[in-house]
Design a protein around this motif. Structure first.
Motif, PDB file in Angstrom:
ATOM      1  N   MET A   1       0.827  -1.200   0.000  1.00  0.00           N
ATOM      2  CA  MET A   1       0.000   0.000   0.000  1.00  0.00           C
ATOM      3  C   MET A   1       0.865   1.255   0.000  1.00  0.00           C
ATOM      4  N   LYS A   2       2.010   1.205   0.675  1.00  0.00           N
ATOM      5  CA  LYS A   2       2.885   2.360   0.737  1.00  0.00           C
ATOM      6  C   LYS A   2       3.446   2.712  -0.646  1.00  0.00           C
ATOM      7  N   LEU A   3       3.819   1.682  -1.399  1.00  0.00           N
ATOM      8  CA  LEU A   3       4.329   1.905  -2.753  1.00  0.00           C
ATOM      9  C   LEU A   3       3.255   2.544  -3.634  1.00  0.00           C
ATOM     10  N   ASP A   4       2.015   2.112  -3.468  1.00  0.00           N
ATOM     11  CA  ASP A   4       0.894   2.677  -4.215  1.00  0.00           C
ATOM     12  C   ASP A   4       0.753   4.175  -3.950  1.00  0.00           C
ATOM     13  N   LYS A   5       0.882   4.569  -2.695  1.00  0.00           N
ATOM     14  CA  LYS A   5       0.770   5.988  -2.336  1.00  0.00           C
ATOM     15  C   LYS A   5       1.932   6.804  -2.884  1.00  0.00           C
ATOM     16  N   MET A   6       3.097   6.176  -3.020  1.00  0.00           N
ATOM     17  CA  MET A   6       4.257   6.877  -3.568  1.00  0.00           C
ATOM     18  C   MET A   6       4.149   7.065  -5.078  1.00  0.00           C
ATOM     19  N   LEU A   7       3.651   6.048  -5.757  1.00  0.00           N
ATOM     20  CA  LEU A   7       3.636   6.076  -7.221  1.00  0.00           C
ATOM     21  C   LEU A   7       2.411   6.768  -7.809  1.00  0.00           C
ATOM     22  N   SER A   8       1.294   6.734  -7.148  1.00  0.00           N
ATOM     23  CA  SER A   8       0.060   7.309  -7.691  1.00  0.00           C
ATOM     24  C   SER A   8       0.171   8.779  -8.087  1.00  0.00           C
ATOM     25  N   PRO A   9       0.844   9.631  -7.293  1.00  0.00           N
ATOM     26  CA  PRO A   9       0.954  11.037  -7.713  1.00  0.00           C
ATOM     27  C   PRO A   9       1.770  11.229  -8.995  1.00  0.00           C
ATOM     28  N   LEU A  10       2.581  10.238  -9.356  1.00  0.00           N
ATOM     29  CA  LEU A  10       3.420  10.345 -10.561  1.00  0.00           C
ATOM     30  C   LEU A  10       2.683   9.892 -11.824  1.00  0.00           C
ATOM     31  N   MET A  11       1.525   9.276 -11.662  1.00  0.00           N
ATOM     32  CA  MET A  11       0.803   8.713 -12.789  1.00  0.00           C
ATOM     33  C   MET A  11       0.543   9.711 -13.930  1.00  0.00           C
ATOM     34  N   PRO A  12       0.094  10.936 -13.670  1.00  0.00           N
ATOM     35  CA  PRO A  12      -0.149  11.850 -14.798  1.00  0.00           C
ATOM     36  C   PRO A  12       1.121  12.173 -15.593  1.00  0.00           C
ATOM     37  N   TYR A  13       2.263  12.178 -14.933  1.00  0.00           N
ATOM     38  CA  TYR A  13       3.523  12.496 -15.614  1.00  0.00           C
ATOM     39  C   TYR A  13       3.990  11.328 -16.482  1.00  0.00           C
ATOM     40  N   PHE A  14       3.823  10.111 -15.981  1.00  0.00           N
ATOM     41  CA  PHE A  14       4.198   8.953 -16.778  1.00  0.00           C
ATOM     42  C   PHE A  14       3.190   8.686 -17.887  1.00  0.00           C
ATOM     43  N   LEU A  15       1.948   9.049 -17.671  1.00  0.00           N
ATOM     44  CA  LEU A  15       0.952   8.984 -18.742  1.00  0.00           C
ATOM     45  C   LEU A  15       1.335   9.965 -19.852  1.00  0.00           C
ATOM     46  N   ALA A  16       1.799  11.150 -19.482  1.00  0.00           N
ATOM     47  CA  ALA A  16       2.258  12.133 -20.469  1.00  0.00           C
ATOM     48  C   ALA A  16       3.475  11.610 -21.226  1.00  0.00           C
ATOM     49  N   LEU A  17       4.394  10.963 -20.522  1.00  0.00           N
ATOM     50  CA  LEU A  17       5.571  10.392 -21.174  1.00  0.00           C
ATOM     51  C   LEU A  17       5.158   9.322 -22.180  1.00  0.00           C
ATOM     52  N   LEU A  18       4.224   8.457 -21.778  1.00  0.00           N
ATOM     53  CA  LEU A  18       3.714   7.433 -22.684  1.00  0.00           C
ATOM     54  C   LEU A  18       3.046   8.067 -23.902  1.00  0.00           C
ATOM     55  N   ARG A  19       2.275   9.123 -23.688  1.00  0.00           N
ATOM     56  CA  ARG A  19       1.595   9.827 -24.779  1.00  0.00           C
ATOM     57  C   ARG A  19       2.602  10.424 -25.759  1.00  0.00           C
ATOM     58  N   VAL A  20       3.609  11.117 -25.253  1.00  0.00           N
ATOM     59  CA  VAL A  20       4.582  11.788 -26.123  1.00  0.00           C
ATOM     60  C   VAL A  20       5.421  10.767 -26.898  1.00  0.00           C
ATOM     61  N   VAL A  21       5.904   9.740 -26.232  1.00  0.00           N
ATOM     62  CA  VAL A  21       6.729   8.736 -26.911  1.00  0.00           C
ATOM     63  C   VAL A  21       5.917   7.997 -27.968  1.00  0.00           C
ATOM     64  N   SER A  22       4.686   7.608 -27.634  1.00  0.00           N
ATOM     65  CA  SER A  22       3.875   6.905 -28.624  1.00  0.00           C
ATOM     66  C   SER A  22       3.510   7.831 -29.786  1.00  0.00           C
ATOM     67  N   GLY A  23       3.260   9.103 -29.504  1.00  0.00           N
ATOM     68  CA  GLY A  23       2.983  10.059 -30.576  1.00  0.00           C
ATOM     69  C   GLY A  23       4.179  10.244 -31.501  1.00  0.00           C
ATOM     70  N   LEU A  24       5.373  10.297 -30.923  1.00  0.00           N
ATOM     71  CA  LEU A  24       6.586  10.430 -31.742  1.00  0.00           C
ATOM     72  C   LEU A  24       6.798   9.204 -32.629  1.00  0.00           C
ATOM     73  N   LEU A  25       6.602   8.023 -32.067  1.00  0.00           N
ATOM     74  CA  LEU A  25       6.756   6.799 -32.860  1.00  0.00           C
ATOM     75  C   LEU A  25       5.709   6.734 -33.975  1.00  0.00           C
ATOM     76  N   PHE A  26       4.491   7.154 -33.661  1.00  0.00           N
ATOM     77  CA  PHE A  26       3.429   7.144 -34.664  1.00  0.00           C
ATOM     78  C   PHE A  26       3.708   8.178 -35.752  1.00  0.00           C
ATOM     79  N   LEU A  27       4.157   9.350 -35.351  1.00  0.00           N
ATOM     80  CA  LEU A  27       4.518  10.404 -36.304  1.00  0.00           C
ATOM     81  C   LEU A  27       5.582   9.918 -37.277  1.00  0.00           C
ATOM     82  N   GLU A  28       6.532   9.153 -36.775  1.00  0.00           N
ATOM     83  CA  GLU A  28       7.604   8.647 -37.627  1.00  0.00           C
ATOM     84  C   GLU A  28       7.071   7.775 -38.760  1.00  0.00           C
ATOM     85  N   HIS A  29       6.029   7.002 -38.492  1.00  0.00           N
ATOM     86  CA  HIS A  29       5.438   6.181 -39.548  1.00  0.00           C
ATOM     87  C   HIS A  29       4.834   7.066 -40.640  1.00  0.00           C
TER      88      HIS A  29
END
Length: 129
Positions: A1-29
Motif C-alpha cells: 500500500m505504501k508503494l501505491d501511495k508513492m507512485l500514484s501522484p506520478l501517474m499523470p507524468y508517466f501517462l504524459a511520457l507514454l503519450r509523447v513517446v507513442s505520438g513520436l513513434l506514430f509520427l515517424e510512420h
C-alpha cells in the motif's frame, strides 16, 4: 500500500511520457510515408489508402504529442490501426508476430487507452479548463 501511495501522484507524468513517446513513434510512420524520412523505399501515392494513412499518422501523431484533442484524435487513430491490422496484416497470418501487425495492435489499444485515460500532464487539452 505504501508503494501505491508513492507512485500514484506520478501517474499523470508517466501517462504524459507514454503519450509523447507513442505520438513520436506514430509520427515517424507518417513522415516515412509522406516526407520520405527516415529514408526508405516505401513511397505510397498521397491519394492512396496508404497515403491517407500517412497523413493521419502525421496529423494524429502531432496532436497526440501536444495533447491537443487527445481523446477524439486517439479514437480516430485507434480505429485507423484496427482497420490497418485487419486490412493489411491479418490476411497474411492469424498471428501478429508472423504477419507484422504487432505494432498496429499495440497502437490500436494504446490509443484506445488514451480515449479513456485522457492525455495526462503537460497537455494542451489541460489549458482549456
Amino acid at each position: 500500500m505504501k508503494l501505491d501511495k508513492m507512485l500514484s501522484p506520478l501517474m499523470p507524468y508517466f501517462l504524459a511520457l507514454l503519450r509523447v513517446v507513442s505520438g513520436l513513434l506514430f509520427l515517424e510512420h507518417g513522415t516515412q510515408k509522406i516526407l520520405h524520412f527516415p529514408v526508405s523505399d516505401f513511397h505510397p501515392p498521397i491519394f492512396s489508402l496508404l497515403g491517407v494513412a500517412g497523413l493521419l499518422e502525421i496529423v494524429g501523431g502531432v496532436l497526440i504529442i501536444l495533447g491537443l484533442f487527445t481523446r477524439p484524435a486517439a479514437f480516430i487513430l485507434s480505429g485507423q490501426m484496427a482497420f490497418a491490422y485487419f486490412m493489411m496484416h491479418a490476411p497474411k497470418s492469424f498471428f501478429p508476430a508472423l504477419n507484422g501487425g504487432d505494432a498496429a495492435v499495440l497502437f490500436c489499444f494504446l490509443f484506445l487507452f488514451f480515449v479513456f485515460s485522457g492525455p495526462g500532464a503537460f497537455a494542451l487539452d489541460n489549458k482549456k479548463k
